[in-house]
Design a protein around this motif. Structure first.
Motif, mmCIF file in Angstrom:
data_model
loop_
_atom_site.group_PDB
_atom_site.id
_atom_site.type_symbol
_atom_site.label_atom_id
_atom_site.label_comp_id
_atom_site.label_asym_id
_atom_site.label_seq_id
_atom_site.Cartn_x
_atom_site.Cartn_y
_atom_site.Cartn_z
ATOM 1 N N UNK A 97 1.239 6.880 -9.361
ATOM 2 C CA UNK A 97 0.478 8.033 -8.871
ATOM 3 C C UNK A 97 -0.341 8.712 -9.954
ATOM 4 N N UNK A 98 -0.058 8.447 -11.224
ATOM 5 C CA UNK A 98 -0.872 9.000 -12.319
ATOM 6 C C UNK A 98 -1.772 7.937 -12.939
ATOM 7 N N UNK A 99 -2.029 6.838 -12.219
ATOM 8 C CA UNK A 99 -2.773 5.703 -12.790
ATOM 9 C C UNK A 99 -4.097 5.485 -12.055
ATOM 10 N N UNK A 100 -5.110 6.321 -12.325
ATOM 11 C CA UNK A 100 -6.409 6.118 -11.685
ATOM 12 C C UNK A 100 -6.989 4.766 -12.072
ATOM 13 N N UNK A 101 -7.642 4.141 -11.121
ATOM 14 C CA UNK A 101 -8.206 2.827 -11.360
ATOM 15 C C UNK A 101 -7.265 1.700 -11.016
ATOM 16 N N UNK A 102 -5.974 2.025 -10.871
ATOM 17 C CA UNK A 102 -4.971 1.040 -10.470
ATOM 18 C C UNK A 102 -4.426 1.380 -9.094
ATOM 19 N N UNK A 103 -4.016 2.632 -8.925
ATOM 20 C CA UNK A 103 -3.402 3.038 -7.655
ATOM 21 C C UNK A 103 -4.319 2.744 -6.470
ATOM 22 N N UNK A 104 -5.614 2.952 -6.659
ATOM 23 C CA UNK A 104 -6.556 2.757 -5.559
ATOM 24 C C UNK A 104 -6.639 1.297 -5.115
ATOM 25 N N UNK A 105 -6.180 0.390 -5.963
ATOM 26 C CA UNK A 105 -6.313 -1.037 -5.670
ATOM 27 C C UNK A 105 -4.997 -1.686 -5.245
ATOM 28 N N UNK A 106 -3.969 -0.858 -5.009
ATOM 29 C CA UNK A 106 -2.651 -1.402 -4.693
ATOM 30 C C UNK A 106 -2.219 -1.082 -3.266
ATOM 31 N N UNK A 107 -3.173 -0.937 -2.383
ATOM 32 C CA UNK A 107 -2.853 -0.744 -0.984
ATOM 33 C C UNK A 107 -2.978 0.703 -0.546
ATOM 34 N N UNK A 108 -2.907 0.891 0.766
ATOM 35 C CA UNK A 108 -3.179 2.206 1.345
ATOM 36 C C UNK A 108 -2.165 3.261 0.912
ATOM 37 N N UNK A 109 -0.884 2.917 0.853
ATOM 38 C CA UNK A 109 0.117 3.917 0.477
ATOM 39 C C UNK A 109 -0.104 4.398 -0.946
ATOM 40 N N UNK A 110 -0.347 3.482 -1.879
ATOM 41 C CA UNK A 110 -0.629 3.885 -3.261
ATOM 42 C C UNK A 110 -1.874 4.760 -3.324
ATOM 43 N N UNK A 111 -2.901 4.334 -2.616
ATOM 44 C CA UNK A 111 -4.163 5.072 -2.629
ATOM 45 C C UNK A 111 -3.990 6.491 -2.091
ATOM 46 N N UNK A 112 -3.371 6.620 -0.921
ATOM 47 C CA UNK A 112 -3.222 7.943 -0.320
ATOM 48 C C UNK A 112 -2.309 8.843 -1.137
#
Length: 210
Positions: A112-127
């Motif tokens: 959750x503190x990893x911009x650039x990674x979280x967005x690419x690991x699926x909807x739950x990570x992104x949201x």
């Protein structure tokens, strides 16, 4: 869209709320619940509510437990995101959550503190990542219609300072909890060097304040 402050129901939800309320400061608990509402609103805004990957119960678990590593259950033996993810996974397993869902929630919290990674690991990570970010003032326009209602129910209570204090305190417990370039490590170094962190300074220009 219709919006309500109703939370999901059931034994797992009760256990999640009990866990954060007894191990985190009230300001961090409120931050976590606001992050859930903001993540839901973002999902609605982006048309994700009917997506097969959208799961409100798992989103609740990931957002509301995302700072568990900054609470009293954490020992400071790993960076707070990972320690919180481990604690959350253990809670979910005790409630017989399927292992695939446990893994998804673990990943969302750990990243959750990893911009650039979280967005690419699926909807739950992104949201999860974005819901937390909105509570720090990023993309605030997405939730502007409902934020006063949410903040009235779950006030900020100097959240940024309270959360930074908790992260820094645990980061100071071991080298493993504060690796270079991790958010915990950097906040600890900033606090020691300057007495105030960049996260706290940024709160002055956030639409929500701290």
């Amino acid at each position: 869209m219709d919006f309500s402050l109703d939370l999901p129901a059931g034994p797992l939800v009760e256990a999640v709320l009990s866990t954060v309320r007894t191990s985190e400061t009230p300001s961090v608990v409120n931050h976590s619940v606001r992050s859930f509402f903001f993540a839901q609103l973002l999902a609605a805004h982006e048309g994700c509510l009917e997506d097969a990957a959208y799961d409100r119960d798992r989103l609740f678990a990931a957002t509301v437990l995302h700072d568990l590593g900054a609470g009293d259950l954490a020992t400071g033996e790993a960076r707070f995101e990972v320690e919180g993810a481990d604690l959350a996974a253990n809670l979910l397993r005790r409630h017989k959550v399927p292992e695939a869902d446990v893994d998804r929630v673990w990943e969302a919290i750990a990243l959750h503190t990893s911009p650039g990674i979280a967005e690419r690991r699926g909807l739950l990570c992104y949201l999860t990542h974005e819901g937390v970010g909105i509570d720090f003032g990023r993309n605030a326009e997405v939730v502007s219609r409902w934020e006063k209602q949410i903040h009235a129910a779950y006030p900020r209570l100097a959240m940024v300072r309270s959360l930074v204090d908790a992260i820094v305190e645990r980061a100071a417990r071991s080298d493993a909890a504060a690796p270079r370039y991790s958010i915990g490590g950097e906040l600890l170094r900033e606090r020691r060097a300057d007495g105030v962190t960049s996260l706290e300074s940024a709160a002055a220009t956030s639409p929500w304040g701290e």
